[in-house]
Each structure stands twice: as C-alpha cells, then as structure tokens.
Design a protein around this motif. Sequence first.
Motif, PDB file in Angstrom:
ATOM      1  N   ILE A   1      -3.640 -48.750 -16.069  1.00 17.72           N
ATOM      2  CA  ILE A   1      -3.313 -48.105 -17.355  1.00 17.72           C
ATOM      3  C   ILE A   1      -2.581 -49.086 -18.258  1.00 17.72           C
ATOM      4  N   LEU A   2      -1.608 -49.801 -17.702  1.00 19.76           N
ATOM      5  CA  LEU A   2      -0.881 -50.794 -18.495  1.00 19.76           C
ATOM      6  C   LEU A   2      -1.809 -51.905 -18.985  1.00 19.76           C
TER       7      LEU A   2
ATOM      8  N   TYR B   1      -5.008 -51.657 -19.544  1.00 21.66           N
ATOM      9  CA  TYR B   1      -5.856 -51.061 -20.582  1.00 21.66           C
ATOM     10  C   TYR B   1      -5.111 -51.037 -21.923  1.00 21.66           C
ATOM     11  N   HIS B   2      -3.863 -50.548 -21.892  1.00 24.22           N
ATOM     12  CA  HIS B   2      -3.092 -50.459 -23.131  1.00 24.22           C
ATOM     13  C   HIS B   2      -2.747 -51.843 -23.676  1.00 24.22           C
ATOM     14  N   GLN B   3      -2.526 -52.806 -22.804  1.00 25.11           N
ATOM     15  CA  GLN B   3      -2.284 -54.179 -23.254  1.00 25.11           C
ATOM     16  C   GLN B   3      -3.531 -54.723 -23.941  1.00 25.11           C
TER      17      GLN B   3
ATOM     18  N   GLN C   1      -5.829 -52.936 -25.442  1.00 20.76           N
ATOM     19  CA  GLN C   1      -5.932 -52.224 -26.721  1.00 20.76           C
ATOM     20  C   GLN C   1      -4.986 -52.836 -27.755  1.00 20.76           C
ATOM     21  N   TYR C   2      -3.777 -53.143 -27.322  1.00 20.00           N
ATOM     22  CA  TYR C   2      -2.774 -53.745 -28.204  1.00 20.00           C
ATOM     23  C   TYR C   2      -3.254 -55.111 -28.695  1.00 20.00           C
TER      24      TYR C   2
ATOM     25  N   SER D   1      -6.058 -54.606 -31.166  1.00 17.60           N
ATOM     26  CA  SER D   1      -5.527 -54.127 -32.451  1.00 17.60           C
ATOM     27  C   SER D   1      -4.889 -55.270 -33.230  1.00 17.60           C
TER      28      SER D   1
END
Length: 114
Positions: free
Chosen positions: A33-34, A36-38, A40-41, A44
């Motif tokens: 999860i981390l 994935y969010h990294q 995405q960040y 972005s």
Amino acid sequence: LKATATQTSAQTSTSTPTPAVSVSETQQKIHDILAYHQAQYTHSNAQIHVYQQQEAKLRSNLETMHRDLKAATERAEWIQNQWYPFIDNLLLMVGKRSGLIDKAAQLAVDQQRE
C-alpha cells in the motif's frame, strides 16, 4: 434453559479468534500500500512538473503574441499616419481634376448648342 447456557458457554470457548493473515502478510500488505501511494505521489509530482513546463511555455507564447500585436498596432498607426493624408490628397486632386473635366465637357456641350 440450562442446556442453552451450556451451549453458549461451549460456543464462546471454542470461538477464540485466530488471525486471518499472518504478521508478515500484514506487513507485506502495508508495504504494498505504501509503495502504491509512493508511486502515485511520484506520478503526481511528475504531472505537476509537466504542467508547470506547459504553463511557462504558454506564458512565453502569450508574451510573444502581446509583443507582436503591439508592434503590428504601431505599424498600422504609422501606415495610417503616413499614407492616409497622401491618399486623401490624391483623392482630392482626382476630384478636382474630375470637376475640371466635367466643366470642360459642359462648356463643349454649351458651345455646340450655340
């Protein structure tokens, strides 16, 4: 009633919660999860950078267009100031000449009648 109480007691003692996933699986899911969010960040931030570059290019194009428009306006004003008086004088001269031709033609007609 006594049988129901015994049944409930038996169910309670046998329904001890067991973990659905192990600690290492939970840690792996958290890590995923981390990650994935990294990702995405990071994506972005890359998009923001692209948008900032596009904005800078658009601003530059707008400034260039503004300068070109200002220069074209100045050229148009110069042409208007230089050529319009010349054209007005030319039209005035042509008009006067046309008037003289009309007078000469009228005189010729008058002389033929006499």
